[in-house]
Design an enzyme around this catalytic site. Structure first.
Site, mmCIF file in Angstrom:
data_model
loop_
_atom_site.group_PDB
_atom_site.id
_atom_site.type_symbol
_atom_site.label_atom_id
_atom_site.label_comp_id
_atom_site.label_asym_id
_atom_site.label_seq_id
_atom_site.Cartn_x
_atom_site.Cartn_y
_atom_site.Cartn_z
ATOM 1 C CG ASN A 74 20.535 1.921 -27.711
ATOM 2 O OD1 ASN A 74 19.580 2.598 -28.423
ATOM 3 N ND2 ASN A 74 20.871 0.426 -27.925
ATOM 4 C CG ASP A 109 20.259 -2.174 -25.807
ATOM 5 O OD1 ASP A 109 19.265 -2.658 -25.719
ATOM 6 O OD2 ASP A 109 21.083 -2.264 -26.135
ATOM 7 C CB ALA A 145 13.741 1.033 -27.599
ATOM 8 C CG ASN A 169 15.842 -3.506 -31.299
ATOM 9 O OD1 ASN A 169 17.200 -3.273 -30.866
ATOM 10 N ND2 ASN A 169 14.894 -2.780 -31.537
ATOM 11 C CE1 TYR A 185 9.127 -2.128 -37.811
ATOM 12 C CE2 TYR A 185 7.115 -1.904 -39.177
ATOM 13 C CZ TYR A 185 7.600 -1.508 -38.378
ATOM 14 O OH TYR A 185 7.212 -0.158 -37.648
ATOM 15 C CG PHE A 235 -2.099 3.469 -41.602
ATOM 16 C CD1 PHE A 235 -2.406 2.803 -40.356
ATOM 17 C CD2 PHE A 235 -2.062 3.276 -42.497
ATOM 18 C CE1 PHE A 235 -2.895 2.202 -40.549
ATOM 19 C CE2 PHE A 235 -2.670 1.654 -42.335
ATOM 20 C CZ PHE A 235 -3.442 1.653 -41.587
ATOM 21 C CG HIS A 247 10.685 6.006 -43.726
ATOM 22 N ND1 HIS A 247 11.063 6.541 -42.843
ATOM 23 C CD2 HIS A 247 9.545 4.791 -44.097
ATOM 24 C CE1 HIS A 247 10.755 5.229 -42.466
ATOM 25 N NE2 HIS A 247 9.711 4.329 -43.101
ATOM 26 C CG LEU A 248 7.948 9.129 -50.756
ATOM 27 C CD1 LEU A 248 8.589 8.777 -52.166
ATOM 28 C CD2 LEU A 248 6.396 8.270 -51.296
#
Ligand code: UFG
Length: 331
Positions: A32, A51, A79, A97, A146, A174, A194-195
């Site tokens: 989407n 979607d 997704a 989602n 999450y 990971f 992110h790092l």
């Protein structure tokens, strides 16, 4: 194989599409474009806007492929929302989602007779592991929304597979980083969290400095330990996993990492060997477990997979990609 890649315009979906096409497979991308971008879709993939939360968007594509004499052999699910701190502040958006999206996708697959699904799961399902490395049979006790949504998805797939005769390949990622060797695709988002990309932005002068979140964790240098895997290694495991469940009519659940842990400070030090990276120490970030390292024996044995890239290669490829992005945005 003819593969449906749901979320194929995103970071991992686009890299997996590249590896599928390199291995000679056909790909239909459904996305989407809410976080992915059209330019990340491989030019040889067939793109359909859709979607995941609308079953009809998926059945339409599956039926069209079947009518064209090219039924989908395997569907891959990418997704999902995947930012740990965001999931802590917006848990319901993650359930909607990730969990509801997968439920719609599974209904569509079952309705259209597609029997094989490859699913992106995460090390976050392990929570705060007690053992030095995570094995697939370890307890799953997520410490953030999450991870909870991904664990709910894993369970939904297992129940649906048992009831409807599906085969699944669930891959627990990971810390994925790096970019395709072509530098055509990489992690290309406005709001990076992110790092590795944040280190590279600091190295390129695109942000003042990197903040290291927490130096008081129970680890040797006090910073969190993670297992970093190159996105191309990860993508190749999807190609192997899809072929494995299709050809053997079976299921797989496997960790995908490098098998080695690096603390945040060690990652910064490795980057400092290549570039100047301004950094500071900052307070802990909510939802972060102290240590996550994969045991990857199962993926190696079952899929015949072996990661090819180490930390320096991951860092270098993300840097090169970000440098290229920056140059093209200056033009
Ligand atoms: N970190 C910093 N500074 C930053 C960004 C991150 O110190 O600016 C730290 C984090 O606090 C954490 C480590 O770097 O300790 C890695 O953080 P990331 O945001 O890069 O990744 P996460 O470990 O939070 O999460 C990622 C994926 C998840 C997956 C998890 C598994 O986003 O999907 O890896 O290890 F579940």
């Amino acid at each position: 194989m003819n593969v449906l890649v749901v979320g194929g315009a995103g970071y991992i979906g686009s890299h997996t599409t590249y590896e599928l096409i390199r291995a000679g497979h056909e790909v239909v991308v459904l996305d989407n474009l809410s976080t992915g971008s059209h330019k990340s879709i491989h030019p040889q993939a067939h793109f359909e806007w859709g979607d995941i939360r609308r079953k009809g968007d998926i059945t339409r594509v599956l039926k069209a492929q079947a009518q064209a004499g090219k039924p989908i052999d395997v569907a891959m699910h990418f997704a999902a929302k995947l930012i740990v701190p965001e999931s802590v502040t917006q848990p319901l958006a993650y359930y909607e989602n990730n969990v509801e999206g997968l439920r719609c996708m599974l209904e569509a697959l079952i309705e259209c007779g597609v029997q094989n699904i490859v699913f992106s799961s995460t090390a976050a399902v392990y929570g705060e592991p007690k053992a030095p490395e995570c094995r697939e049979g370890d307890p799953t006790e997520p410490i953030n929304p999450y991870g909870e949504t991904k664990l709910a998805c894993e369970k939904m797939i297992k129940w649906a597979a048992a009831a409807h005769g599906l085969n699944y390949c669930i891959l627990r990622y990971f810390n994925v980083a790096g970019a395709d060797a072509s530098l055509q695709i990489g992690l290309d988002k406005d709001q990076l969290t992110h790092l590795v990309p944040l280190i590279m932005q600091a190295a390129l002068g695109l942000r003042d400095k990197l903040s290291i979140f927490g130096a008081d964790y129970p680890t040797p240098d006090g910073t969190c330990i993670r297992d970093y895997i190159h996105v191309t290694d990860l993508a190749q495991a999807h190609v192997l996993g899809a072929a494995y469940i299709l050809n053997n009519n079976t299921n797989v659940l496997a960790n995908l990492g490098s098998g080695t842990g690096f603390s945040v400070k060690q990652v910064v030090d490795a980057a400092l060997e290549l570039f100047d990276v301004p950094f500071e120490y900052a307070p802990r970030r909510p939802g972060d477990p102290a240590k996550l390292i994969a045991n990857i024996d199962h993926a190696k044995t079952v899929l015949g997979w072996e990661p090819q890239h180490g930390l320096q290669s991951i860092l270098k490829s993300d840097y090169d990609f970000r440098q290229k992005l920056n140059k093209s945005s200056e033009v």
